[in-house]
Scaffold this active site. Structure first.
Site, PDB file in Angstrom:
ATOM      1  N   GLN A 205     -37.373  13.260  41.658  1.00 43.95           N
ATOM      2  CA  GLN A 205     -38.817  13.474  42.249  1.00 43.95           C
ATOM      3  C   GLN A 205     -39.737  12.589  41.939  1.00 43.95           C
ATOM      4  O   GLN A 205     -39.725  12.424  40.458  1.00 43.95           O
ATOM      5  CB  GLN A 205     -39.092  15.087  42.029  1.00 43.95           C
ATOM      6  CG  GLN A 205     -38.039  16.121  42.433  1.00 43.95           C
ATOM      7  CD  GLN A 205     -38.498  17.717  42.017  1.00 43.95           C
ATOM      8  OE1 GLN A 205     -38.358  17.520  40.846  1.00 43.95           O
ATOM      9  NE2 GLN A 205     -38.873  18.291  42.855  1.00 43.95           N
ATOM     10  N   ASP A 255     -36.385  14.593  51.056  1.00 48.13           N
ATOM     11  CA  ASP A 255     -37.193  15.697  51.030  1.00 48.13           C
ATOM     12  C   ASP A 255     -38.658  15.126  50.964  1.00 48.13           C
ATOM     13  O   ASP A 255     -39.483  15.904  50.402  1.00 48.13           O
ATOM     14  CB  ASP A 255     -37.135  16.756  50.077  1.00 48.13           C
ATOM     15  CG  ASP A 255     -35.476  17.298  50.172  1.00 48.13           C
ATOM     16  OD1 ASP A 255     -34.969  17.287  51.396  1.00 48.13           O
ATOM     17  OD2 ASP A 255     -35.138  17.997  49.197  1.00 48.13           O
ATOM     18  N   ARG A 319     -34.633  20.049  56.504  1.00 45.35           N
ATOM     19  CA  ARG A 319     -33.786  21.169  55.734  1.00 45.35           C
ATOM     20  C   ARG A 319     -34.638  22.081  55.358  1.00 45.35           C
ATOM     21  O   ARG A 319     -35.832  21.781  54.884  1.00 45.35           O
ATOM     22  CB  ARG A 319     -32.597  20.724  54.750  1.00 45.35           C
ATOM     23  CG  ARG A 319     -33.505  19.954  53.623  1.00 45.35           C
ATOM     24  CD  ARG A 319     -32.367  19.689  52.531  1.00 45.35           C
ATOM     25  NE  ARG A 319     -32.831  18.984  51.463  1.00 45.35           N
ATOM     26  CZ  ARG A 319     -31.902  18.488  50.401  1.00 45.35           C
ATOM     27  NH1 ARG A 319     -30.596  18.741  50.617  1.00 45.35           N
ATOM     28  NH2 ARG A 319     -32.327  17.766  49.432  1.00 45.35           N
ATOM     29  N   TRP A 321     -36.304  24.378  52.151  1.00 41.70           N
ATOM     30  CA  TRP A 321     -36.257  24.070  50.682  1.00 41.70           C
ATOM     31  C   TRP A 321     -35.579  25.266  49.973  1.00 41.70           C
ATOM     32  O   TRP A 321     -34.683  25.242  49.023  1.00 41.70           O
ATOM     33  CB  TRP A 321     -37.630  24.064  50.042  1.00 41.70           C
ATOM     34  CG  TRP A 321     -37.874  23.714  48.785  1.00 41.70           C
ATOM     35  CD1 TRP A 321     -36.874  23.453  47.751  1.00 41.70           C
ATOM     36  CD2 TRP A 321     -39.149  23.378  48.217  1.00 41.70           C
ATOM     37  NE1 TRP A 321     -37.345  23.329  46.698  1.00 41.70           N
ATOM     38  CE2 TRP A 321     -38.780  23.333  46.762  1.00 41.70           C
ATOM     39  CE3 TRP A 321     -40.499  23.325  48.419  1.00 41.70           C
ATOM     40  CZ2 TRP A 321     -39.873  23.068  45.795  1.00 41.70           C
ATOM     41  CZ3 TRP A 321     -41.416  23.117  47.824  1.00 41.70           C
ATOM     42  CH2 TRP A 321     -41.272  22.997  46.219  1.00 41.70           C
TER      43      TRP A 321
END
Length: 397
Positions: A205, A255, A319, A321
């Site tokens: 991330q 994401d 999608r 989370w």
């Protein structure tokens, strides 16, 4: 590929398929910016509070200037000055062309701010390299290497909230710009987490921008990273936070637009890149409260992919989370159930046209949508990721 597209065009009128649900005009009618921006307050008792954000206007002369001979050396210094000036009137910060290295934390409780690039967005760069896999102590040393944050500074509590974490990793503290300020406006800036392709395709991330507060506006921005580029969030998990994003470019591979906010993306471009992760990339990961109807709305926008995905179309639109459910699995009505509608938008080559929605991020919950007559679009036992009236090579009709 051409045969598959032709079959989809034939089969995927509303209601679509369990793997690719399509809304009818009647079903899509409530999903407008006015609906997403119509409520504030707690999720369990929303308050009618229409927000109609106008285009961001910038003053002829800013209150504070970053860059140049007489301006502040970086944006954080200008933010600190604006907060120390206080008051309730909107304050403006103009950022002159240049590259400004370091984080920017914008705390709650100050005057509303407009921070804008005084030049083309590509020429006004805020950047830093930070990876969520480091420890909080490493994060603190890296972020505050030059004494950027000190006790008594407006953003000191934000810095301390991450520096004193007892978790194994810095997690979502790994962001370049982090805002907790209500009524914040950002315009004409490029924000880049420069970790980019220096790491493997694993879980790294690396946020460019994180916003936590209500009535946040972005316009003409460029947000660049790989995983988790833009977190449109709500600091209080029980309360609604609204985010308006216009004419903005967002780039990433996993994401890279995610969060709990009620967010509307209008005339934006989302670009899926393969330079670090060459298959299975995901654009959106909404994290909507399970009984709240409005998560992300993408309208009049472009979803595109680079040459790597165009050669092997495995990209996914999004999608759920399912945040917080790694130990329990998805709990209907308790776990967040991401809501997203992509409508009136261009869907370019590079996406899996048969199954454009991936299993949930945290729980691996398989994607499944209702397609029965009279379906409840907010059924907590199913996904809430939909399409309507899109066009382009990866569109359903």
């Amino acid at each position: 590929m051409k045969t598959v597209l032709l079959m989809l065009a034939t089969l995927l009128a509303a209601p679509g398929t369990p793997a690719r649900p399509i809304l009818s005009p009647a079903e899509a009618a409530p999903y407008t910016a006015a609906s997403y921006f119509g409520y504030s307050g707690p999720y369990d008792n929303p308050i009618a509070d229409p927000w109609r954000p106008p285009p961001i206007s910038t003053p002829r002369r800013a209150d504070f200037v970053v860059g140049g001979r007489h301006g502040f050396a970086d944006v954080q210094q200008a933010v600190n000055a604006a907060y120390r000036a206080g008051g309730t009137q909107r304050r403006s910060i103009a950022v002159r062309p240049g590259t400004y290295t370091g984080t920017v934390f914008i705390p709650a409780g100050g005057p509303p701010l407009t921070i804008y690039g005084d030049g083309p967005a590509r020429a006004v760069n805020l950047e830093f390299t930070v990876d969520a896999t480091i420890t909080p102590a490493q994060w603190a040393q890296q972020v505050n290497a030059g004494g950027r944050y000190a006790e008594g500074d407006p953003a000191w509590s934000m810095f301390q909230s991450c520096a004193t974490k007892t978790t194994a990793t810095a997690a979502l503290c790994a962001t370049v710009v982090w805002a907790q300020s209500t009524d914040l406006q950002l315009k004409g800036l490029t924000i880049t987490n420069t970790l980019l392709d220096t790491v493997d395709r694993g879980t790294h991330q690396a946020l460019a921008l994180r916003t936590d507060a209500d009535r946040t506006q972005l316009e003409g921005m460029r947000l660049i990273s790989r995983q988790d580029t833009f977190l449109a969030n709500a600091a209080d998990v029980d309360r609604i936070a609204r985010v308006a994003v216009r004419h903005t470019y967002v780039e990433g591979d996993t994401d890279f637009v995610f969060g709990r906010a009620a967010a509307v993306f209008d005339r934006c471009e989302f670009r899926l890149v393969s330079s670090r992760k060459d298959s299975g990339g995901v654009i959106f990961a909404p994290n909507t409260a399970p009984h709240f109807r409005y998560g992300f709305l993408v309208t009049r926008s472009r979803l595109v992919a680079d040459a790597g995905y165009r050669a092997a179309p495995t990209g996914r639109f999004g999608r759920a989370w399912d945040q917080g459910a790694s130990a329990t699995g998805y709990l209907p009505g308790i776990t967040p159930n991401g809501q997203l509608l992509i409508r009136d938008s261009y869907l370019g080559v590079g996406f899996d046209v048969a199954a454009p929605w991936a299993p949930a991020a945290t729980t691996s919950r398989p994607f499944l949508a209702r397609v029965d007559e009279g379906r409840d679009l907010d059924d907590v036992n199913f996904n809430r990721l939909y399409e309507f009236a899109n066009h382009g090579p990866s569109a359903a009709s």
